[in-house]
Design an enzyme around this catalytic site. Sequence first.
Site, PDB file in Angstrom:
ATOM      1  N   VAL A 190       0.870  -1.170   0.000  1.00 35.66           N
ATOM      2  CA  VAL A 190       0.000   0.000   0.000  1.00 35.66           C
ATOM      3  C   VAL A 190       0.910   1.224   0.000  1.00 35.66           C
ATOM      4  CG1 VAL A 190      -2.040  -1.030   1.068  1.00 35.66           C
ATOM      5  CG2 VAL A 190      -0.227  -0.116   2.519  1.00 35.66           C
ATOM      6  N   SER A 191       0.371   2.365  -0.402  1.00 34.15           N
ATOM      7  CA  SER A 191       1.209   3.549  -0.596  1.00 34.15           C
ATOM      8  C   SER A 191       1.565   4.292   0.686  1.00 34.15           C
ATOM      9  CB  SER A 191       0.516   4.520  -1.552  1.00 34.15           C
ATOM     10  OG  SER A 191       0.347   3.899  -2.802  1.00 34.15           O
ATOM     11  N   THR A 192       0.720   4.182   1.719  1.00 35.37           N
ATOM     12  CA  THR A 192       0.999   4.924   2.948  1.00 35.37           C
ATOM     13  C   THR A 192       0.797   4.031   4.169  1.00 35.37           C
ATOM     14  OG1 THR A 192      -1.270   5.698   3.311  1.00 35.37           O
ATOM     15  CG2 THR A 192       0.128   7.052   1.889  1.00 35.37           C
TER      16      THR A 192
ATOM     17  N   GLN B 134      -2.846   3.146   5.271  1.00 38.34           N
ATOM     18  CA  GLN B 134      -3.668   2.200   4.522  1.00 38.34           C
ATOM     19  C   GLN B 134      -3.483   0.783   5.055  1.00 38.34           C
ATOM     20  OE1 GLN B 134      -2.000   3.462   0.719  1.00 38.34           O
ATOM     21  NE2 GLN B 134      -4.050   4.064   0.066  1.00 38.34           N
TER      22      GLN B 134
ATOM     23  N   GLU C  55       4.660   1.791   1.392  1.00 42.11           N
ATOM     24  CA  GLU C  55       5.279   2.975   0.802  1.00 42.11           C
ATOM     25  C   GLU C  55       5.004   3.018  -0.688  1.00 42.11           C
ATOM     26  OE1 GLU C  55       9.725   2.901   0.380  1.00 42.11           O
ATOM     27  OE2 GLU C  55       9.524   1.163   1.680  1.00 42.11           O
TER      28      GLU C  55
END
Length: 187
Positions: A9-11, A14, A38
Amino acid sequence: MRLFGYARVSTSQQSLDAQMKALKAEGVLGNRIFTDKESGSHVDREGLQMLRLKVEEGDVILVKKLDRLGRDTADMIQLIKEFDAMGVSIRFLDDGISTEGTMGKMVVTILSAVAQAERLRILERTNEGRQEAKLKGIQFGRKRSVDRNTVLALYYKGSGATEIARQLNIARSTVYKVIKDSQKLLV
C-alpha cells in the site's frame, strides 16, 4: 514450486488486510508474504528486497494487482526480467495474468505501460486543476493561525522575537517569518 506473496500500500495509514487475505486464500503461507507500506514509484522497498533474497528457481510470486508491484514501467520491466532470470514467475491475481511464457511477459509489459500512462494523466489533470484554481484566487495550504498584525504591532513597539513568541504562544521562527515577509512587502 513454492508460493510467495507480495502486498503493498502507498501509505502507513492504509491497510494490507484485503491483499493479505487474497494471498492466503491462494495458498500462500503467512511467513512467505512480504509487504511494504510505501510508494511503488521506486523499487528500493524493504519487503520487495527481502522477497528478492528469498525466492529461488521454480518459485511463483503472487501479487493481487499489477500496480501493487510497482508503478513505473521501466522498474516493472526490470523486476520482471530479474525474476525471470532467476526462474521465478509472477502471477497477478485480479488481472488474471502471469509472467509465465512469452505472451504473459508481453501482456505484463503492456499493462504496466498503461498503468504508468494513467498515473501521469492523473497527475497532469491534478496540476491543471490546481493552476485553474490559483487563477481563480483559491489559496492552497493551511489557513494562517497567527495574527500577523499583532506580531508586527508588538515588534514595532520594541518587543523582541522571544518575547512576542512567548506572549502569543508561537514559535520564534514564526515571528521571524512574519517580520521578514512584511519587510519584503515594503521593498
